[in-house]
Design an enzyme around this catalytic site. Structure first.
Site, PDB file in Angstrom:
ATOM      1  N   CYS A  77      52.827  14.622 -77.287  1.00 30.62           N
ATOM      2  CA  CYS A  77      51.703  15.178 -76.520  1.00 30.62           C
ATOM      3  C   CYS A  77      50.443  15.204 -77.384  1.00 30.62           C
ATOM      4  CB  CYS A  77      52.121  16.578 -76.043  1.00 30.62           C
ATOM      5  SG  CYS A  77      50.786  17.714 -75.694  1.00 30.62           S
ATOM      6  N   CYS A  80      48.615  18.512 -77.809  1.00 35.32           N
ATOM      7  CA  CYS A  80      49.400  19.408 -78.680  1.00 35.32           C
ATOM      8  C   CYS A  80      49.068  19.154 -80.141  1.00 35.32           C
ATOM      9  CB  CYS A  80      50.902  19.201 -78.471  1.00 35.32           C
ATOM     10  SG  CYS A  80      51.472  19.591 -76.804  1.00 35.32           S
TER      11      CYS A  80
END
Ligand SMILES: [Zn+2]
Length: 157
Positions: A77, A80
């Site tokens: 991600c 993230c």
């Protein structure tokens, strides 16, 4: 990232002075504690703690005496990865006041499912054994700190 070491009663941390492993009891995370071997003060965790198992997470959340900021994330991600260094800053600046933990939803997918995590990164704050606030998306450290302060102020009796 190294997985945090926990047992049934607390967090296991190495003394920065002598390397001795000490247990910080969940109920005493906000106290100042000295190393059992060299008696130096043990500093509170100042970097995010990666959760290695769901039981570890559950015990920590159930018993911790300081607010816990949970970052639900996954290695693939992109946002993230953007928020990770911001959480490092928060963990360093808020050491002794809040505990920042990371939950890799690819590994601990039961936790993500149980808490209904639909997008990552999701940041959640737990206090007194329950979730008190949640937000999604990457944001800078200052914004995360405002989010923490608002949530913990609102939860204070
Ligand atoms: Zn020591």
């Amino acid at each position: 990232m190294a997985v945090a070491e926990l047992d049934d009663r607390g967090l296991i941390v190495a003394c920065a002075n002598c390397g001795q492993k000490n247990r910080l009891a969940f109920e005493r995370l906000s106290d100042s504690v000295r190393c059992g071997q060299c008696h130096e003060n043990l500093s509170a965790p100042s970097s995010p703690l990666e959760m290695g198992s769901t039981p570890d997470f559950d015990r920590l959340v159930a018993h911790a005496t300081m607010p816990i900021v949970v970052d639900y994330w996954a290695p693939w991600c992109g946002p993230c990865r953007m928020v990770a260094p911001e959480l490092e800053k928060v963990a360093a600046r808020q050491a002794g006041r809040v505990l920042v933990v990371k939950v890799n939803t690819d590994v601990l997918n039961d936790l993500g499912a149980r808490h209904g995590i639909r997008s990552i990164p999701t940041l959640a704050i737990f206090a007194g054994g329950r979730e008190i606030a949640r937000t999604t998306g990457a944001r800078p450290a200052q914004d995360i700190e405002v989010f923490i302060a608002q949530a913990t102020d609102a939860a204070r009796p």
